[in-house]
Write a protein that holds these residues in place. Structure first.
Motif, PDB file in Angstrom:
ATOM      1  N   UNK A 130      -2.189  -1.762  -7.581  1.00 23.37           N
ATOM      2  CA  UNK A 130      -3.497  -1.654  -6.948  1.00 23.37           C
ATOM      3  C   UNK A 130      -4.304  -2.926  -7.168  1.00 23.37           C
ATOM      4  N   UNK A 184      -8.114  -5.271  -5.806  1.00 22.81           N
ATOM      5  CA  UNK A 184      -9.294  -5.387  -4.953  1.00 22.81           C
ATOM      6  C   UNK A 184      -9.011  -6.423  -3.874  1.00 22.81           C
ATOM      7  N   UNK A 190      -4.687   5.136  -0.334  1.00 20.81           N
ATOM      8  CA  UNK A 190      -5.546   5.957  -1.180  1.00 20.81           C
ATOM      9  C   UNK A 190      -4.704   6.806  -2.106  1.00 20.81           C
ATOM     10  N   UNK A 191      -5.164   6.969  -3.353  1.00 22.87           N
ATOM     11  CA  UNK A 191      -4.442   7.827  -4.275  1.00 22.87           C
ATOM     12  C   UNK A 191      -5.087   9.198  -4.254  1.00 22.87           C
ATOM     13  N   UNK A 192      -4.291  10.177  -3.862  1.00 23.62           N
ATOM     14  CA  UNK A 192      -4.786  11.541  -3.768  1.00 23.62           C
ATOM     15  C   UNK A 192      -5.151  12.044  -5.156  1.00 23.62           C
ATOM     16  N   UNK A 201      -1.464  -3.021  -2.968  1.00 22.07           N
ATOM     17  CA  UNK A 201      -2.093  -2.107  -2.013  1.00 22.07           C
ATOM     18  C   UNK A 201      -3.509  -1.779  -2.513  1.00 22.07           C
ATOM     19  N   UNK A 202      -4.206  -0.998  -1.722  1.00 21.26           N
ATOM     20  CA  UNK A 202      -5.485  -0.453  -2.172  1.00 21.26           C
ATOM     21  C   UNK A 202      -5.246   0.983  -2.580  1.00 21.26           C
ATOM     22  N   UNK A 203      -5.969   1.436  -3.611  1.00 26.29           N
ATOM     23  CA  UNK A 203      -5.899   2.849  -3.979  1.00 26.29           C
ATOM     24  C   UNK A 203      -7.165   3.570  -3.588  1.00 26.29           C
ATOM     25  N   UNK A 204      -8.089   2.862  -2.955  1.00 24.73           N
ATOM     26  CA  UNK A 204      -9.403   3.475  -2.752  1.00 24.73           C
ATOM     27  C   UNK A 204      -9.888   3.366  -1.310  1.00 24.73           C
ATOM     28  N   UNK A 244      -9.609   5.165   1.993  1.00 22.13           N
ATOM     29  CA  UNK A 244      -9.134   6.405   2.593  1.00 22.13           C
ATOM     30  C   UNK A 244      -8.426   6.122   3.919  1.00 22.13           C
ATOM     31  N   UNK A 266     -17.290   1.093  -0.127  1.00 21.95           N
ATOM     32  CA  UNK A 266     -17.357   2.544  -0.327  1.00 21.95           C
ATOM     33  C   UNK A 266     -18.781   3.015  -0.645  1.00 21.95           C
TER      34      UNK A 266
END
Lengths: 449, 319
Positions: free
Chosen positions: B130, B132, B96-98, B87-90, B92, B222
């Motif tokens: 996570x 890219x 996304x990781x809070x 997945x992506x963590x970045x 939004x 981003x």
């Protein structure tokens, strides 16, 4: 300062010339045929030689003194300020990233460290601004000054967005690090190198031996001794007290000059070998460690999605701990030093612990255990990499302080070894002048009596 | 003693002359341009490929669910009781990781959780990895992950590398601009407008083909949001899902215009893992039928992209 060569030896008298200058010259030449004239000529030669030796010796000593003064003041202060600036900026960068990454107490501590680092950077920048002498350095200071508010603006935006829970904060933090890494740190680095180059130029000038003064003194001594032998043969008196006094004064002059020059050169060399050299290497190690730490945090801030940060971390770490890296070189050069060996060994150990821990952090992050990875990297327990990084940081600071003290004491010794030399040498030089004048005048007076 | 005096005088004058010469001119005032922070690798004149897009296939057509059960699909997992999902963590809203809770959240993440639950029985038996966007193909094919749910557009060249599910979201490229910029769509863009987008995607090509604007690429999209907020660029273009995730972080920005590209998102699997793909296709069909998909859409995207979701086309290859 040019040195006048002694007048040409007496020549056969020439036909009287028509012009007044020529007449005066031929009169002087004619006078040299008689003893009183010869004595006066001898005095003139002695005066020129002794004065030459005195003036060149004095210039050398005053020049050395000024150069040492400069190493402790202008270029010394500039290089220290540039070094502090470079270190403070790297530290500001790594602490800002740590503070962004953590929450709670750890974050507040890192933020306090960040603010201290920024204060140190601004103070160092102000000091450096007051000491710069070249247009290039002034330009670098201006560039750094213009970027510092931009950098802090980005860091504060990152912090605000992060508090609001907005992901764009991470991008601001990364942007801030980019400004620091690609614009500010290189400028601070160039400034530091310029200052160190100025310092080593000054050092080689301070260590140079005052050959002209010593050669002139030797010549003057030679003439003095020859004059005494000549007078003894002519007057059947063994000693001419005036000329003898001048000889003793000149021997004292030569001895003192040589001693002072050798002593100050050895102190200046010591200040370089025990002070400036380790200081430079230690600073480089310190900054490299800070940069690696910043990249480690950035990697986690980017949620592991910044391959470039991972590469930069690997580069910095290789510079620091690889075979032949900075810590290796420090260990080789100063591992036997009683005061430095302990902090350096501990620094190496902490760096190794940190680097192993980093691999664990990356493994956790790659496996999706992001929270654990962050905890291990910047958390506040003893197992956290923050502990081993802080230890590395502290040990390098300790070694830096020891080397800085040595530098200051060695330059102080060099300065002290010169103190009084200028006054003493000029007194001896005057004494030699006056004594030889008296000694010769006494003989000349005998002819007129 | 006249010589003596003249000599001193000469020496003094010499010294004075030397000091006069050594006194340097004051250096000129430094000149510094206004610093503009730019991300590493920004390209104001990107090279836009001109190869025609590969249209030799139907990127939407995946494998029919047939009657592949969870048990058969699990055989294609590395560990039959645990699903490893890329997945992506970045990104939004999508993945996304809070920063406060440390939890992963977003549309992609909820879709993946739902698929995992239907596959192994519990949404907790998942390992998130996570990555890219550039790592996605390699990650599934090397076995590092079982599937990738990461805003991945299906197209013919990617179909040659990996297997895809049917479409689980239909995104399209749009524009994000400042609300008061006066730009309401592609037609308002002129040659003076700089439009930021991620490098290595089809976005720069699309914007260059469909408008007058000058594309600017950055390695990580981003960075575009910071550049727009700082006034370096005039607009951002990429998938509307990603733009929505940026827009909610800044109330002065809005997503405008019609979509000008088709970005069908699919779940990616290792080449050959067709049983897994078939099972996921069945699960997706169920999620759309039983309202789960709509629920996830309403939770994440409806507030930003409209209550009416895009039409999903579920297509299967004729075999």
């Amino acid at each position: 300062m040019t040195v006048q060569s002694p007048p040409a030896p007496p020549q056969a008298p020439t036909a009287p010339a028509a012009d007044p200058g020529g007449r005066r010259f031929s009169r002087a030449l004619a006078a040299l045929r008689y003893t009183p004239g010869r004595l006066r000529g001898l005095l003139a030669v002695l005066v020129v030689l002794i004065l030459g030796a005195g003036v060149t010796g004095m210039t050398a000593i005053l020049g050395k003194s000024a150069v040492i003064e400069e190493t402790t003041t202008q270029s010394g202060r500039l290089s220290v300020a540039a070094l502090e600036l470079y270190q403070a900026l790297s530290q500001a960068d790594s602490t800002a990233a740590s503070s962004y990454l953590t929450a709670g107490t750890a974050s507040e501590e890192a933020r306090a460290a960040h603010q201290e680092a920024l204060r140190d950077a601004t103070v160092a920048l102000t000091t450096a601004a007051g000491e710069v002498e070249t247009a290039e350095d002034a330009q670098l200071i201006a560039e750094l000054n213009a970027r510092l508010p931009v950098y802090t603006g980005l860091v504060e935006s990152a912090r605000t967005f992060n508090r609001l829970g907005e992901p764009v904060g991470a991008t601001y933090q990364r942007q801030a690090s980019t400004v620091m890494r690609s614009e500010m740190l290189p400028a601070a680095n160039t400034l530091q190198h310029n200052a160190i180059n100025q310092l080593s130029e000054a050092r080689s000038a301070a260590a140079a031996f005052p050959w002209p003064a010593v050669v002139l003194t030797a010549l003057a001594l030679g003439v003095l001794i020859w004059a005494q032998l000549w007078l003894t043969g002519r007057t059947n008196r063994v000693f001419n007290l005036g000329l003898l006094g001048a000889t003793v004064a000149l021997i004292g002059f030569a001895g003192w000059l040589t001693l002072v020059a050798l002593a100050s050169a050895s102190h200046t060399d010591r200040s370089h070998e025990d002070g400036a050299e380790p200081l430079e290497l230690l600073a480089e190690a310190h900054i490299t460690a800070q940069q690696a730490r910043a990249e480690e945090s950035l990697l986690l801030i980017a949620r592991g999605e910044d391959a470039a940060a991972a590469e930069r971390y690997a580069e910095q770490t290789a510079l620091l701990i690889d075979d032949g890296g900075l810590l290796d070189r420090l260990g080789e050069a100063y591992g036997d030093d009683p005061a430095l060996s302990e902090p350096l060994a501990e620094a190496r150990e902490s760096a190794a612990t940190w680097s192993q821990g980093h691999d664990e952090v990356i493994k956790l992050a790659k496996d999706g255990s992001y929270t654990e990875a962050v905890d291990l990297a910047v958390g506040d327990d003893d197992q956290s990499l923050a502990a081993s990084f802080d230890m590395l940081d502290r040990k390098l600071t300790e070694a830096t302080r020891i080397s800085a003290d040595r530098f200051v004491s060695a330059t102080g010794d060099a300065q002290r070894s010169l103190s009084g030399a200028a006054v003493g040498l000029s007194a001896l030089c005057l004494l030699a002048l006056v004594s030889s004048a008296i000694g010769i005048q006494m003989r000349v007076a005998e002819y007129h009596a | 003693m006249i010589r003596f005096r003249t000599l001193w005088a000469a020496a003094l004058t010499g010294c004075l002359a030397l000091t006069a010469c050594a006194n340097p001119e004051p250096p000129p005032s430094p000149e510094v341009e206004v610093p503009v922070p730019l991300p590493d690798g920004i390209d104001f004149d990107p090279d836009i490929g001109s190869d025609p897009a590969d249209t030799g296939c139907d990127p939407l057509a995946s494998y029919e669910p047939d009657s592949i059960g969870a048990a058969e699909a699990r055989e294609q997992l590395d560990d039959p009781d645990r699903v490893v999902v890329g997945i992506s963590q970045s990104t939004n809203l999508m993945g996304y990781r809070d920063p406060v809770s440390g939890d992963l959240s977003g549309f992609d993440v909820d879709i993946a959780k739902e698929l995992v639950e239907r596959l192994v029985g519990s949404a907790d038996d998942v390992q998130w990895v996570p990555m890219t966007s550039g790592e996605r193909e390699e990650a599934v094919n090397s076995g590092r992950v079982d599937m990738v749910v990461r805003t991945m557009t299906m197209n013919c060249s990617r179909w040659e590398e990996v297997e895809f599910s049917t479409e689980y979201y239909h995104a399209g490229q749009r524009l994000l601009v400042a609300s008061d910029s006066g730009i309401e769509g592609l037609q308002d863009l002129t040659g003076d407008h700089l439009v930021c987008t991620g490098a290595g995607s089809t976005s720069p090509r699309n914007i260059a083909d469909d408008s007058e604007a000058q594309p600017v690429t950055v390695p990580d999209f981003n960075d575009c949001l910071v550049l727009l907020q700082q006034g370096v660029v005039d607009a951002i273009t990429t998938d509307d899902t990603i733009l929505a995730g940026m827009a909610i972080q800044d109330p002065t920005l809005e997503v405008v215009g019609e979509a000008f590209s088709e970005e069908p998102y699919g779940v990616a699997f290792a080449k050959g893992d067709t049983d897994l793909a078939r099972f996921v296709n069945g699960a997706l069909e169920d999620m759309i039928d039983d309202g789960t998909w709509q629920e996830i859409y309403d939770r994440w995207l409806a507030p930003h992209l409209g209550a009416e979701p895009p039409d999903l086309q579920t297509k299967y290859q004729d075999e």
